[in-house]
Design a protein around this motif. Structure first.
Motif, PDB file in Angstrom:
ATOM      1  N   MET A   1     -18.169 -24.502 -32.427  1.00 13.38           N
ATOM      2  CA  MET A   1     -19.354 -24.768 -33.222  1.00 13.38           C
ATOM      3  C   MET A   1     -20.461 -25.313 -32.321  1.00 13.38           C
ATOM      4  SD  MET A   1     -18.811 -25.121 -36.869  1.00 13.38           S
ATOM      5  CE  MET A   1     -17.592 -24.126 -37.638  1.00 13.38           C
ATOM      6  N   THR A   2     -21.648 -25.099 -32.726  1.00 12.74           N
ATOM      7  CA  THR A   2     -22.789 -25.642 -32.010  1.00 12.74           C
ATOM      8  C   THR A   2     -23.431 -26.728 -32.877  1.00 12.74           C
ATOM      9  OG1 THR A   2     -24.738 -25.028 -30.728  1.00 12.74           O
ATOM     10  CG2 THR A   2     -24.529 -24.026 -32.866  1.00 12.74           C
ATOM     11  N   ALA A   3     -24.139 -27.623 -32.253  1.00 15.32           N
ATOM     12  CA  ALA A   3     -24.737 -28.736 -32.996  1.00 15.32           C
ATOM     13  C   ALA A   3     -26.160 -28.410 -33.405  1.00 15.32           C
ATOM     14  CB  ALA A   3     -24.720 -30.002 -32.151  1.00 15.32           C
ATOM     15  N   ASN A   4     -26.574 -28.967 -34.544  1.00 13.45           N
ATOM     16  CA  ASN A   4     -27.961 -28.826 -34.953  1.00 13.45           C
ATOM     17  C   ASN A   4     -28.776 -29.938 -34.329  1.00 13.45           C
ATOM     18  OD1 ASN A   4     -27.571 -31.153 -36.517  1.00 13.45           O
ATOM     19  ND2 ASN A   4     -27.186 -29.993 -38.381  1.00 13.45           N
ATOM     20  N   SER A   5     -30.041 -30.046 -34.708  1.00 16.69           N
ATOM     21  CA  SER A   5     -30.908 -31.035 -34.074  1.00 16.69           C
ATOM     22  C   SER A   5     -30.448 -32.469 -34.308  1.00 16.69           C
ATOM     23  CB  SER A   5     -32.346 -30.862 -34.568  1.00 16.69           C
ATOM     24  OG  SER A   5     -32.387 -30.997 -35.977  1.00 16.69           O
ATOM     25  N   SER A   6     -29.700 -32.719 -35.384  1.00 19.41           N
ATOM     26  CA  SER A   6     -29.200 -34.068 -35.635  1.00 19.41           C
ATOM     27  C   SER A   6     -27.851 -34.303 -34.967  1.00 19.41           C
ATOM     28  CB  SER A   6     -29.084 -34.313 -37.142  1.00 19.41           C
ATOM     29  OG  SER A   6     -28.042 -33.506 -37.681  1.00 19.41           O
ATOM     30  N   GLY A   7     -27.317 -33.280 -34.301  1.00 17.20           N
ATOM     31  CA  GLY A   7     -26.038 -33.409 -33.622  1.00 17.20           C
ATOM     32  C   GLY A   7     -24.858 -32.954 -34.457  1.00 17.20           C
ATOM     33  N   ALA A   8     -25.075 -32.652 -35.729  1.00 16.23           N
ATOM     34  CA  ALA A   8     -23.997 -32.183 -36.596  1.00 16.23           C
ATOM     35  C   ALA A   8     -23.717 -30.713 -36.301  1.00 16.23           C
ATOM     36  CB  ALA A   8     -24.379 -32.365 -38.057  1.00 16.23           C
ATOM     37  N   LEU A  10     -22.900 -26.719 -36.846  1.00 17.20           N
ATOM     38  CA  LEU A  10     -23.145 -25.687 -37.838  1.00 17.20           C
ATOM     39  C   LEU A  10     -21.813 -25.420 -38.531  1.00 17.20           C
ATOM     40  CD1 LEU A  10     -25.319 -23.202 -35.750  1.00 17.20           C
ATOM     41  CD2 LEU A  10     -26.110 -24.743 -37.550  1.00 17.20           C
ATOM     42  N   THR A  11     -21.853 -25.148 -39.824  1.00 21.47           N
ATOM     43  CA  THR A  11     -20.631 -24.905 -40.574  1.00 21.47           C
ATOM     44  C   THR A  11     -20.715 -23.548 -41.258  1.00 21.47           C
ATOM     45  OG1 THR A  11     -21.524 -26.040 -42.511  1.00 21.47           O
ATOM     46  CG2 THR A  11     -20.197 -27.361 -40.971  1.00 21.47           C
ATOM     47  N   THR A  12     -19.571 -23.053 -41.701  1.00 22.83           N
ATOM     48  CA  THR A  12     -19.518 -21.788 -42.421  1.00 22.83           C
ATOM     49  C   THR A  12     -18.775 -21.990 -43.730  1.00 22.83           C
ATOM     50  OG1 THR A  12     -17.483 -21.110 -41.292  1.00 22.83           O
ATOM     51  CG2 THR A  12     -19.575 -20.387 -40.313  1.00 22.83           C
ATOM     52  N   VAL A  13     -19.121 -21.180 -44.714  1.00 22.56           N
ATOM     53  CA  VAL A  13     -18.462 -21.221 -46.017  1.00 22.56           C
ATOM     54  C   VAL A  13     -18.478 -19.824 -46.622  1.00 22.56           C
ATOM     55  CG1 VAL A  13     -20.581 -21.911 -47.221  1.00 22.56           C
ATOM     56  CG2 VAL A  13     -18.360 -22.399 -48.259  1.00 22.56           C
ATOM     57  N   VAL A  14     -17.348 -19.421 -47.209  1.00 19.56           N
ATOM     58  CA  VAL A  14     -17.263 -18.146 -47.914  1.00 19.56           C
ATOM     59  C   VAL A  14     -17.812 -18.350 -49.323  1.00 19.56           C
ATOM     60  CG1 VAL A  14     -15.699 -16.381 -48.830  1.00 19.56           C
ATOM     61  CG2 VAL A  14     -15.271 -17.366 -46.572  1.00 19.56           C
ATOM     62  N   VAL A  15     -18.678 -17.434 -49.750  1.00 17.96           N
ATOM     63  CA  VAL A  15     -19.270 -17.512 -51.085  1.00 17.96           C
ATOM     64  C   VAL A  15     -19.174 -16.159 -51.790  1.00 17.96           C
ATOM     65  CG1 VAL A  15     -20.898 -19.341 -50.457  1.00 17.96           C
ATOM     66  CG2 VAL A  15     -21.623 -16.952 -50.332  1.00 17.96           C
ATOM     67  N   ASP A  16     -19.287 -16.188 -53.089  1.00 15.04           N
ATOM     68  CA  ASP A  16     -19.354 -14.973 -53.889  1.00 15.04           C
ATOM     69  C   ASP A  16     -20.768 -14.401 -53.732  1.00 15.04           C
ATOM     70  OD1 ASP A  16     -19.743 -13.139 -56.117  1.00 15.04           O
ATOM     71  OD2 ASP A  16     -17.978 -14.058 -57.043  1.00 15.04           O
ATOM     72  N   PRO A  17     -20.909 -13.138 -53.396  1.00 16.57           N
ATOM     73  CA  PRO A  17     -22.249 -12.568 -53.211  1.00 16.57           C
ATOM     74  C   PRO A  17     -23.057 -12.523 -54.503  1.00 16.57           C
ATOM     75  CG  PRO A  17     -20.598 -10.847 -53.149  1.00 16.57           C
ATOM     76  CD  PRO A  17     -19.857 -12.157 -53.166  1.00 16.57           C
ATOM     77  N   ARG A  18     -22.403 -12.698 -55.649  1.00 14.10           N
ATOM     78  CA  ARG A  18     -23.100 -12.703 -56.934  1.00 14.10           C
ATOM     79  C   ARG A  18     -23.612 -14.089 -57.306  1.00 14.10           C
ATOM     80  NH1 ARG A  18     -18.267 -10.742 -60.385  1.00 14.10           N
ATOM     81  NH2 ARG A  18     -17.513 -12.501 -59.168  1.00 14.10           N
ATOM     82  N   SER A  19     -23.161 -15.117 -56.563  1.00 14.92           N
ATOM     83  CA  SER A  19     -23.608 -16.485 -56.832  1.00 14.92           C
ATOM     84  C   SER A  19     -25.072 -16.638 -56.430  1.00 14.92           C
ATOM     85  CB  SER A  19     -22.752 -17.489 -56.054  1.00 14.92           C
ATOM     86  OG  SER A  19     -23.013 -17.379 -54.659  1.00 14.92           O
ATOM     87  N   ASP A  20     -25.710 -17.698 -56.915  1.00 16.97           N
ATOM     88  CA  ASP A  20     -27.109 -17.941 -56.554  1.00 16.97           C
ATOM     89  C   ASP A  20     -27.275 -18.054 -55.042  1.00 16.97           C
ATOM     90  OD1 ASP A  20     -27.831 -17.898 -59.217  1.00 16.97           O
ATOM     91  OD2 ASP A  20     -27.937 -20.087 -59.410  1.00 16.97           O
ATOM     92  N   VAL A  69     -23.706 -19.365 -42.932  1.00 15.27           N
ATOM     93  CA  VAL A  69     -23.769 -20.349 -41.854  1.00 15.27           C
ATOM     94  C   VAL A  69     -24.770 -21.394 -42.298  1.00 15.27           C
ATOM     95  CG1 VAL A  69     -24.358 -20.777 -39.439  1.00 15.27           C
ATOM     96  CG2 VAL A  69     -23.280 -18.624 -40.084  1.00 15.27           C
ATOM     97  N   GLN A  70     -24.366 -22.665 -42.199  1.00 18.71           N
ATOM     98  CA  GLN A  70     -25.216 -23.753 -42.660  1.00 18.71           C
ATOM     99  C   GLN A  70     -25.502 -24.743 -41.547  1.00 18.71           C
ATOM    100  OE1 GLN A  70     -22.499 -24.914 -45.825  1.00 18.71           O
ATOM    101  NE2 GLN A  70     -23.976 -24.168 -47.337  1.00 18.71           N
ATOM    102  N   ASP A  71     -26.724 -25.247 -41.552  1.00 21.33           N
ATOM    103  CA  ASP A  71     -27.166 -26.326 -40.686  1.00 21.33           C
ATOM    104  C   ASP A  71     -27.387 -27.492 -41.647  1.00 21.33           C
ATOM    105  OD1 ASP A  71     -28.373 -28.073 -38.941  1.00 21.33           O
ATOM    106  OD2 ASP A  71     -29.858 -26.639 -38.216  1.00 21.33           O
ATOM    107  N   ASP A  72     -26.430 -28.413 -41.692  1.00 17.85           N
ATOM    108  CA  ASP A  72     -26.366 -29.405 -42.770  1.00 17.85           C
ATOM    109  C   ASP A  72     -26.263 -28.615 -44.080  1.00 17.85           C
ATOM    110  OD1 ASP A  72     -26.347 -31.739 -41.185  1.00 17.85           O
ATOM    111  OD2 ASP A  72     -28.531 -31.743 -41.069  1.00 17.85           O
TER     112      ASP A  72
END
Length: 170
Positions: A1-8, A10-20, A69-72
């Motif tokens: 994983m790589t860190a964002n500007s706050s040092g946290a 990046l994370t990943t999450v599986v989602v339903d493509p029909r979700s918002d 992929v999420q940054d926070d």
């Protein structure tokens, strides 16, 4: 994983493509890809038509999956794998926000897509890429995707690439 500007990381999450959140991520993919194709900002009508012409609803369950992929809490990218036949998957909807490009988000995204795919029995991942998506093509090559014989007749498939995945233990 790589860190964002706050040092946290990046994370990943599986989602339903029909979700918002799934629809919003896929919409951002189409805004980018349609705009780049036309060389100008995509219109809402063009994006909606592309989403109707090439639906993503099958990127769930037995058909595949969609990953964010999420940054926070902010979504900075997405990508999916569509299961084509036993052992074969196809990368699709690969997108990293322009503000996060060059920070490792694409590498993290592809790595996690490969890992989940291998755990789901995929041994070969393939994809197509257009000529104008130079950065994406270079990323895929750096990550081990190699030119293969054409497998798509799509007018948007300028390059056909594939990679053999290493088996992953459950």
């Amino acid at each position: 994983m790589t860190a964002n500007s706050s040092g946290a990381p990046l994370t990943t999450v599986v989602v339903d493509p029909r979700s918002d959140e799934g629809r919003a991520a896929v919409r951002r993919f189409y805004i980018d890809i349609v705009g780049r194709y036309w060389g100008r900002p995509a219109t809402d009508a063009e994006v909606e038509q592309a989403m109707l012409d090439e639906p993503s609803d099958d990127l769930r369950g037995e058909g595949g999956f969609l990953l964010l992929v999420q940054d926070d809490a902010r979504v900075v990218g997405c990508g999916g794998v569509r299961f084509i036949e036993p052992g074969v998957g196809e990368l699709t909807r690969i997108f990293v926000d322009v503000t996060s490009r060059g920070r490792g988000a694409g590498r993290i995204l592809i790595s996690e897509l490969e890992s989940i795919s291998a755990r789901r029995g995929v041994h070969t991942l393939r994809l197509t890429v257009r000529d104008d998506l130079v950065e994406a093509h270079q990323l895929y090559q750096r990550l081990g995707y190699e030119k293969v014989d054409p497998f798509s007749t799509s007018p948007y498939a300028d390059h056909h690439l594939a990679k053999t995945l290493s088996p992953t233990a459950e």
